[in-house]
Design a protein around this motif. Structure first.
Motif, mmCIF file in Angstrom:
data_model
loop_
_atom_site.group_PDB
_atom_site.id
_atom_site.type_symbol
_atom_site.label_atom_id
_atom_site.label_comp_id
_atom_site.label_asym_id
_atom_site.label_seq_id
_atom_site.Cartn_x
_atom_site.Cartn_y
_atom_site.Cartn_z
ATOM 1 N N LEU A 81 -3.616 -24.871 31.961
ATOM 2 C CA LEU A 81 -4.095 -26.152 31.453
ATOM 3 C C LEU A 81 -2.884 -26.990 31.067
ATOM 4 O O LEU A 81 -2.028 -26.529 30.310
ATOM 5 C CB LEU A 81 -4.998 -25.957 30.227
ATOM 6 N N GLN A 82 -2.819 -28.221 31.584
ATOM 7 C CA GLN A 82 -1.704 -29.114 31.257
ATOM 8 C C GLN A 82 -2.245 -30.500 30.960
ATOM 9 O O GLN A 82 -3.195 -30.956 31.598
ATOM 10 C CB GLN A 82 -0.693 -29.168 32.407
ATOM 11 N N ALA A 83 -1.624 -31.181 29.988
ATOM 12 C CA ALA A 83 -2.126 -32.475 29.542
ATOM 13 C C ALA A 83 -1.117 -33.583 29.807
ATOM 14 O O ALA A 83 0.095 -33.391 29.686
ATOM 15 C CB ALA A 83 -2.446 -32.423 28.050
ATOM 16 N N THR A 84 -1.633 -34.772 30.190
ATOM 17 C CA THR A 84 -0.802 -35.949 30.396
ATOM 18 C C THR A 84 -1.684 -37.186 30.345
ATOM 19 O O THR A 84 -2.800 -37.197 30.878
ATOM 20 C CB THR A 84 -0.063 -35.900 31.752
ATOM 21 N N TYR A 85 -1.224 -38.246 29.675
ATOM 22 C CA TYR A 85 -1.932 -39.518 29.624
ATOM 23 C C TYR A 85 -3.401 -39.375 29.187
ATOM 24 O O TYR A 85 -4.281 -40.046 29.700
ATOM 25 C CB TYR A 85 -1.876 -40.231 30.974
ATOM 26 N N GLY A 86 -3.669 -38.473 28.258
ATOM 27 C CA GLY A 86 -5.032 -38.301 27.785
ATOM 28 C C GLY A 86 -5.925 -37.540 28.744
ATOM 29 O O GLY A 86 -7.139 -37.453 28.554
ATOM 30 N N VAL A 87 -5.327 -36.994 29.811
ATOM 31 C CA VAL A 87 -6.062 -36.214 30.801
ATOM 32 C C VAL A 87 -5.554 -34.779 30.776
ATOM 33 O O VAL A 87 -4.356 -34.534 30.612
ATOM 34 C CB VAL A 87 -5.885 -36.810 32.219
ATOM 35 N N VAL A 88 -6.459 -33.818 30.934
ATOM 36 C CA VAL A 88 -6.086 -32.411 31.035
ATOM 37 C C VAL A 88 -6.431 -31.930 32.436
ATOM 38 O O VAL A 88 -7.516 -32.212 32.948
ATOM 39 C CB VAL A 88 -6.813 -31.551 29.985
ATOM 40 N N ILE A 89 -5.490 -31.238 33.073
ATOM 41 C CA ILE A 89 -5.714 -30.697 34.419
ATOM 42 C C ILE A 89 -5.828 -29.188 34.329
ATOM 43 O O ILE A 89 -4.922 -28.516 33.825
ATOM 44 C CB ILE A 89 -4.591 -31.091 35.391
ATOM 45 N N ALA A 90 -6.950 -28.659 34.792
ATOM 46 C CA ALA A 90 -7.197 -27.218 34.802
ATOM 47 C C ALA A 90 -6.964 -26.684 36.204
ATOM 48 O O ALA A 90 -7.531 -27.196 37.180
ATOM 49 C CB ALA A 90 -8.623 -26.916 34.351
ATOM 50 N N THR A 91 -6.112 -25.675 36.324
ATOM 51 C CA THR A 91 -5.895 -25.010 37.605
ATOM 52 C C THR A 91 -6.891 -23.864 37.726
ATOM 53 O O THR A 91 -6.979 -23.019 36.836
ATOM 54 C CB THR A 91 -4.460 -24.468 37.703
ATOM 55 N N ILE A 92 -7.636 -23.844 38.831
ATOM 56 C CA ILE A 92 -8.731 -22.896 39.012
ATOM 57 C C ILE A 92 -8.372 -21.873 40.079
ATOM 58 O O ILE A 92 -7.846 -22.212 41.138
ATOM 59 C CB ILE A 92 -10.030 -23.610 39.435
ATOM 60 N N ASP A 93 -8.672 -20.600 39.816
ATOM 61 C CA ASP A 93 -8.409 -19.551 40.786
ATOM 62 C C ASP A 93 -9.590 -18.595 40.810
ATOM 63 O O ASP A 93 -10.306 -18.431 39.812
ATOM 64 C CB ASP A 93 -7.131 -18.784 40.441
ATOM 65 N N CYS A 94 -9.796 -17.971 41.965
ATOM 66 C CA CYS A 94 -10.885 -17.017 42.132
ATOM 67 C C CYS A 94 -10.517 -16.085 43.281
ATOM 68 O O CYS A 94 -10.028 -16.547 44.318
ATOM 69 C CB CYS A 94 -12.189 -17.749 42.441
ATOM 70 N N PRO A 95 -10.719 -14.756 43.134
ATOM 71 C CA PRO A 95 -10.393 -13.830 44.229
ATOM 72 C C PRO A 95 -11.141 -14.180 45.509
ATOM 73 O O PRO A 95 -12.284 -14.610 45.465
ATOM 74 C CB PRO A 95 -10.843 -12.474 43.676
ATOM 75 N N HIS A 96 -10.482 -14.005 46.631
ATOM 76 C CA HIS A 96 -11.094 -14.331 47.920
ATOM 77 C C HIS A 96 -12.193 -13.328 48.274
ATOM 78 O O HIS A 96 -12.147 -12.165 47.914
ATOM 79 C CB HIS A 96 -10.038 -14.327 49.021
ATOM 80 N N THR A 140 -11.241 -26.162 47.048
ATOM 81 C CA THR A 140 -11.380 -25.765 48.442
ATOM 82 C C THR A 140 -11.596 -24.263 48.511
ATOM 83 O O THR A 140 -11.241 -23.529 47.586
ATOM 84 C CB THR A 140 -10.126 -26.127 49.258
ATOM 85 N N PRO A 141 -12.163 -23.759 49.612
ATOM 86 C CA PRO A 141 -12.382 -22.310 49.730
ATOM 87 C C PRO A 141 -11.164 -21.535 50.188
ATOM 88 O O PRO A 141 -11.172 -20.312 50.186
ATOM 89 C CB PRO A 141 -13.500 -22.223 50.777
ATOM 90 N N GLN A 142 -10.088 -22.239 50.579
ATOM 91 C CA GLN A 142 -8.974 -21.545 51.214
ATOM 92 C C GLN A 142 -8.003 -20.908 50.231
ATOM 93 O O GLN A 142 -7.747 -19.725 50.281
ATOM 94 C CB GLN A 142 -8.215 -22.500 52.140
ATOM 95 N N SER A 143 -7.415 -21.673 49.355
ATOM 96 C CA SER A 143 -6.339 -21.142 48.538
ATOM 97 C C SER A 143 -6.192 -21.951 47.266
ATOM 98 O O SER A 143 -6.576 -23.119 47.207
ATOM 99 C CB SER A 143 -5.019 -21.148 49.327
ATOM 100 N N SER A 144 -5.619 -21.326 46.242
ATOM 101 C CA SER A 144 -5.451 -21.988 44.958
ATOM 102 C C SER A 144 -4.259 -22.934 44.989
ATOM 103 O O SER A 144 -3.400 -22.861 45.859
ATOM 104 C CB SER A 144 -5.263 -20.949 43.857
ATOM 105 N N ALA A 145 -4.208 -23.828 44.013
ATOM 106 C CA ALA A 145 -3.136 -24.810 43.923
ATOM 107 C C ALA A 145 -2.316 -24.562 42.666
ATOM 108 O O ALA A 145 -2.754 -23.880 41.738
ATOM 109 C CB ALA A 145 -3.718 -26.223 43.905
#
Length: 324
Positions: A81-96, A140-145
């Protein structure tokens, strides 16, 4: 201020003990919100938030981020979880899944924090008046970011075609889908770091071959394949993390952590300095690898290894004779 709590199953316990002579009736004290916390609920995989409020005692008022997508609580997790300009970005991951496709989707989700900073003379006050809600998402279903942030931009790794995308942090406040700007550089699987708004450092995780030990210096003023200015080469490959602080680039490789002097345009001076070796000296066959860095002012901290062999390191990025 906003705090991001990583991992799941968070339990917060705050105990304030005051002398009897200082006790105050709650109805006579104006409630004050100290901060807003975010964490993923381990039972539902939903994103929760809590306002830490104080009167004559501490209290955590819990709520839920609106429109956060529903996912499998067993396998779906927020990795950052990272915050900038009043926005929080959540990085999502899930096993394939067994067929190599991730049906749940991985990537990133942006949501407004519901907090805003109000100028007040020579300082500012934070106000917590809105319920956080999702504004944009890319799953996306391919890969995490991977996601990293500089002064004005969000840098998002692209593991499908390599390189990374950028978007302004302020534009993620709106529910209107924001176009991403793609740049070549790195394999898209390792978080990109940037030195101001001039250049970014994008690494390759290859252990062997022509991209082993390679960190691309990318000009943020350009886009596409023309953005790569030059590359920095290290003695070891298997890069796992990069970090920038005070004109020093820190790179975690399979051989250990290196420090490199760089200027505002990514030009190097001197030879890379090995701060920590990944080779165990106590007979342990497991290498002492570093996965992530963090900074406080000019101090850079990182860990290496796991379990009983784990170690914590702290180094001064401004030092002319660096040690860790």
């Amino acid at each position: 201020m906003c705090c991001c709590v990583r991992n799941v199953a968070i339990v917060l316990t705050l105990v304030i003990q005051l002398p009897r002579t200082t006790e105050v009736c709650a109805q006579n004290v104006r409630p004050t919100t100290i901060m807003r916390l975010f964490w993923q609920d381990s039972e539902t995989a939903q994103l929760s938030y809590g306002d830490l409020v104080t009167t004559n005692r501490w209290d955590l008022k819990r709520g839920w981020v609106t429109n956060f997508p529903k996912h499998d609580p067993v396998s779906h997790r927020i990795t950052d979880l990272q915050a900038t300009y009043g926005v929080v970005i959540a990085t999502i991951d899930c096993p394939h899944a067994a067929d190599g496709q991730n049906k749940a989707g991985t990537g990133w989700i942006a949501f407004n924090s519901g907090a805003f900073e109000e100028p007040h003379g020579n300082h500012t006050h934070w106000k917590y008046t809105q319920t956080p809600q999702v504004t944009q998402q890319h799953l996306t279903p391919q890969s995490s970011a991977t996601v990293s942030i500089n002064e004005t931009q969000v840098l998002i790794g692209d593991p499908i075609q390599g390189g990374f995308n950028t978007v302004s942090g302020s534009s993620l406040k709106s529910a209107t889908t924001t176009p991403l700007s793609w740049r070549a550089g790195g394999d898209g699987k390792i978080p990109v770091v940037s030195s101001g708004n001039n250049v970014a450092f994008a690494a390759w995780g290859d252990s062997e071959g022509e991209n082993s030990g390679r960190v691309d210096v990318v000009l943020l003023s350009k886009t596409g394949t023309d953005a790569v200015s030059h590359s920095i080469r290290l003695p070891h490959g298997g890069i796992r993390a990069v970090h920038i602080n005070s004109g020093r680039l820190f790179v975690a490789t399979s051989g250990g952590v290196y420090r490199i002097n760089v200027d505002a345009f990514g030009r190097t001076s001197g030879e890379p300095i090995l701060l920590q070796t990944a080779i165990s000296t106590d007979g342990n066959s497991q290498p002492l690898l570093t996965e992530r860095f963090t900074s406080q002012r000019n101090w850079v901290a990182f860990t290496a290894g796991h379990g009983a062999a784990a170690a914590f390191y702290l180094t001064d990025a401004l030092s002319s004779s660096p040690v860790a």
